[in-house]
Write an enzyme that holds these catalytic residues in place. Structure first.
Site, PDB file in Angstrom:
ATOM      1  CG  ASP A  65      -1.948   0.843   1.346  1.00 38.28           C
ATOM      2  OD1 ASP A  65      -1.776   2.024   0.839  1.00 38.28           O
ATOM      3  OD2 ASP A  65      -3.170   0.311   1.398  1.00 38.28           O
ATOM      4  CB  SER A 148      -5.533  14.046 -13.687  1.00 39.62           C
ATOM      5  OG  SER A 148      -6.880  13.947 -14.234  1.00 39.62           O
ATOM      6  CE1 TYR A 161      -7.863  11.505  -9.329  1.00 38.08           C
ATOM      7  CE2 TYR A 161      -8.868  13.343 -11.025  1.00 38.08           C
ATOM      8  CZ  TYR A 161      -7.962  11.955 -10.452  1.00 38.08           C
ATOM      9  OH  TYR A 161      -7.077  11.185 -11.656  1.00 38.08           O
ATOM     10  CE  LYS A 165      -4.244  12.369  -9.902  1.00 35.90           C
ATOM     11  NZ  LYS A 165      -3.218  11.165 -10.113  1.00 35.90           N
TER      12      LYS A 165
HETATM   13  N1  NAD Z   1      -8.756   6.761 -15.638  1.00 35.87           N
HETATM   14  C1  NAD Z   1      -8.662   7.870 -15.871  1.00 35.87           C
HETATM   15  O1  NAD Z   1      -9.458   8.348 -16.592  1.00 35.87           O
HETATM   16  C2  NAD Z   1      -7.551   8.830 -15.383  1.00 35.87           C
HETATM   17  C3  NAD Z   1      -7.637   9.962 -16.107  1.00 35.87           C
HETATM   18  C4  NAD Z   1      -6.439  10.878 -15.588  1.00 35.87           C
HETATM   19  C5  NAD Z   1      -5.574  10.366 -14.464  1.00 35.87           C
HETATM   20  N2  NAD Z   1      -5.674   9.266 -13.906  1.00 35.87           N
HETATM   21  C6  NAD Z   1      -4.680   8.742 -12.971  1.00 35.87           C
HETATM   22  O2  NAD Z   1      -3.922   7.623 -13.321  1.00 35.87           O
HETATM   23  C7  NAD Z   1      -3.787   6.895 -12.345  1.00 35.87           C
HETATM   24  C8  NAD Z   1      -3.951   5.335 -12.592  1.00 35.87           C
HETATM   25  O3  NAD Z   1      -5.217   5.269 -12.331  1.00 35.87           O
HETATM   26  P1  NAD Z   1      -5.879   4.108 -13.511  1.00 35.87           P
HETATM   27  O4  NAD Z   1      -7.055   5.043 -14.148  1.00 35.87           O
HETATM   28  O5  NAD Z   1      -4.888   3.474 -14.241  1.00 35.87           O
HETATM   29  O6  NAD Z   1      -6.741   3.304 -12.397  1.00 35.87           O
HETATM   30  P2  NAD Z   1      -6.724   1.840 -12.148  1.00 35.87           P
HETATM   31  O7  NAD Z   1      -7.677   1.624 -10.750  1.00 35.87           O
HETATM   32  O8  NAD Z   1      -6.930   0.924 -13.029  1.00 35.87           O
HETATM   33  O9  NAD Z   1      -5.156   1.608 -11.467  1.00 35.87           O
HETATM   34  C9  NAD Z   1      -4.667   2.268 -10.294  1.00 35.87           C
HETATM   35  C10 NAD Z   1      -4.042   1.112  -9.664  1.00 35.87           C
HETATM   36  O10 NAD Z   1      -3.700   1.785  -8.240  1.00 35.87           O
HETATM   37  C11 NAD Z   1      -3.782   0.864  -7.114  1.00 35.87           C
HETATM   38  N3  NAD Z   1      -3.819   1.362  -6.081  1.00 35.87           N
HETATM   39  C12 NAD Z   1      -4.829   2.207  -5.498  1.00 35.87           C
HETATM   40  N4  NAD Z   1      -4.702   2.550  -4.303  1.00 35.87           N
HETATM   41  C13 NAD Z   1      -3.553   1.914  -3.877  1.00 35.87           C
HETATM   42  C14 NAD Z   1      -2.610   1.955  -2.797  1.00 35.87           C
HETATM   43  N5  NAD Z   1      -3.391   2.688  -1.708  1.00 35.87           N
HETATM   44  N6  NAD Z   1      -1.713   1.343  -2.681  1.00 35.87           N
HETATM   45  C15 NAD Z   1      -1.022   0.667  -3.634  1.00 35.87           C
HETATM   46  N7  NAD Z   1      -1.942   0.568  -4.903  1.00 35.87           N
HETATM   47  C16 NAD Z   1      -2.861   1.408  -4.771  1.00 35.87           C
HETATM   48  C17 NAD Z   1      -5.226   0.213  -7.661  1.00 35.87           C
HETATM   49  O11 NAD Z   1      -4.728  -1.245  -6.981  1.00 35.87           O
HETATM   50  C18 NAD Z   1      -4.760  -0.082  -9.097  1.00 35.87           C
HETATM   51  O12 NAD Z   1      -4.185  -1.242  -9.673  1.00 35.87           O
HETATM   52  C19 NAD Z   1      -4.151   7.508 -10.995  1.00 35.87           C
HETATM   53  O13 NAD Z   1      -3.272   8.398 -10.449  1.00 35.87           O
HETATM   54  C20 NAD Z   1      -5.288   8.205 -11.545  1.00 35.87           C
HETATM   55  O14 NAD Z   1      -5.525   9.732 -10.738  1.00 35.87           O
HETATM   56  C21 NAD Z   1      -6.830   8.539 -14.493  1.00 35.87           C
END
Ligand code: NAD
Length: 278
Positions: A65, A148, A161, A165
């Site tokens: 974590d 983001s 959020y 960011k």
């Molecule tokens: N999906 C979108 O639209 C989007 C847009 C902009 C930015 N993001 C950013 O991209 C990044 C990745 O997100 P994603 O969209 O790939 O989501 P996702 O949920 O597919 O991947 C995120 C991963 O982080 C892990 N995670 C969450 N909390 C955790 C913790 N406390 N300790 C360890 N692991 C943890 C989850 O288990 C997951 O595998 C994030 O920082 C998110 O804010 C996503």
């Protein structure tokens, strides 16, 4: 063929899913010698080496974590033990707030959202760097943080959020200053992606994903973006991570953020219905 990351070792938090997993796959395809996935769930990593066409030993999946210094420090030690170095750190693990606005959220809910979301998105990022910066100094490596569209514009999330960011923008700037000249620190501000991105468990948002939000909107008109519709495949967003991670191609770049969001910032006053575009 020489890859952009030939021989490098990457450590990616949240690499078990979504953008982190896509970045891990792309890094292996660019010649990375090893990829360490640090995630609270690593089930999705089982087929990664196979998909990349590399031997399983080149992927090290570790459960942990990002809120735990113990987990992170043990993972960095395990990464160094397996691969001997960390060249690229990608603090990427995060959660979302499902656009919970100030006026749709009670104070008690907002307190719970802020506590959990800031703990993971902001403190988790700082602690990740805290555990790994010495290894990056030793390797002359770099950090590429996941930001983001919400790091620049409204409506990519609610206040929690969006603030989290924006905080990462501050970390890119501050850590680029503190770790120069040994370690470059940059970020990629991605846009809406169809992933498993979850919300805070403390208010029952842990079982929902952003993918479900996009799916619910199927059939509705998409928010207009200059380059594509409102969501895209994570693989499409991996190129800027490769560029910023590459010693050969980004040796003069630090403190920078690449906006990779389909052009949210250049929508101007035009709409899908009319304007002055091609
Ligand atoms: N999906 C979108 O639209 C989007 C847009 C902009 C930015 N993001 C950013 O991209 C990044 C990745 O997100 P994603 O969209 O790939 O989501 P996702 O949920 O597919 O991947 C995120 C991963 O982080 C892990 N995670 C969450 N909390 C955790 C913790 N406390 N300790 C360890 N692991 C943890 C989850 O288990 C997951 O595998 C994030 O920082 C998110 O804010 C996503």
């Amino acid at each position: 063929m020489i890859g952009w990351l030939d021989g490098d070792v990457a450590f990616i938090t949240g690499g078990g899913s979504g953008i982190g997993r896509a970045v891990a796959l792309r890094f292996l395809q660019e010649g990375a010698h090893g990829v360490v996935i640090f995630d609270r769930s690593i089930e999705g990593v089982a087929t990664l080496a196979d998909e990349a066409g590399v031997v399983p030993d080149r992927v090290l999946a570790l459960t942990g974590d990002v809120r735990s210094t113990v987990d992170l420090e043990a993972a960095v030690a395990a990464a160094l033990d397996r691969f001997g170095a960390i060249d690229v750190l990608v603090p990427n693990a995060g959660i979302w707030d499902f656009n919970r606005s100030i006026h749709r959220t009670t104070s008690a809910e907002m307190a719970a959202i802020c506590d959990e979301l800031f703990d993971i998105n902001v403190k988790g990022c700082v602690l990740t760097v805290s555990a790994a910066w010495r290894a990056l100094v030793d390797s002359g490596g770099c950090i590429v943080m996941t930001l983001s569209n919400a790091a620049f514009y409204p409506a990519g999330g609610g206040p929690a959020y969006t603030a989290s960011k924006h905080a990462i923008r501050g970390l890119v700037t501050q850590l680029a200053y503190e770790l120069a000249p040994k370690v470059r620190v940059n970020g990629v501000a991605i846009g809406g992606l169809r992933t498993d991105l979850r919300g805070p468990e403390s208010i029952g948002m842990g079982e929902r994903s952003i993918e479900q939000s996009f799916a619910k909107r199927t059939g509705e008109p998409n928010m207009w973006l200059p380059l594509h519709d409102a969501s895209s495949d994570p693989a499409d967003s991996t190129g800027p991570f490769v560029l910023l991670a590459s010693r050969r191609n980004a040796s003069v770049i630090t403190g920078a953020i690449i906006n990779a969001d389909g052009g949210i910032g250049v929508r101007g006053f035009a709409t899908a219905a009319g304007g002055d575009q091609l």
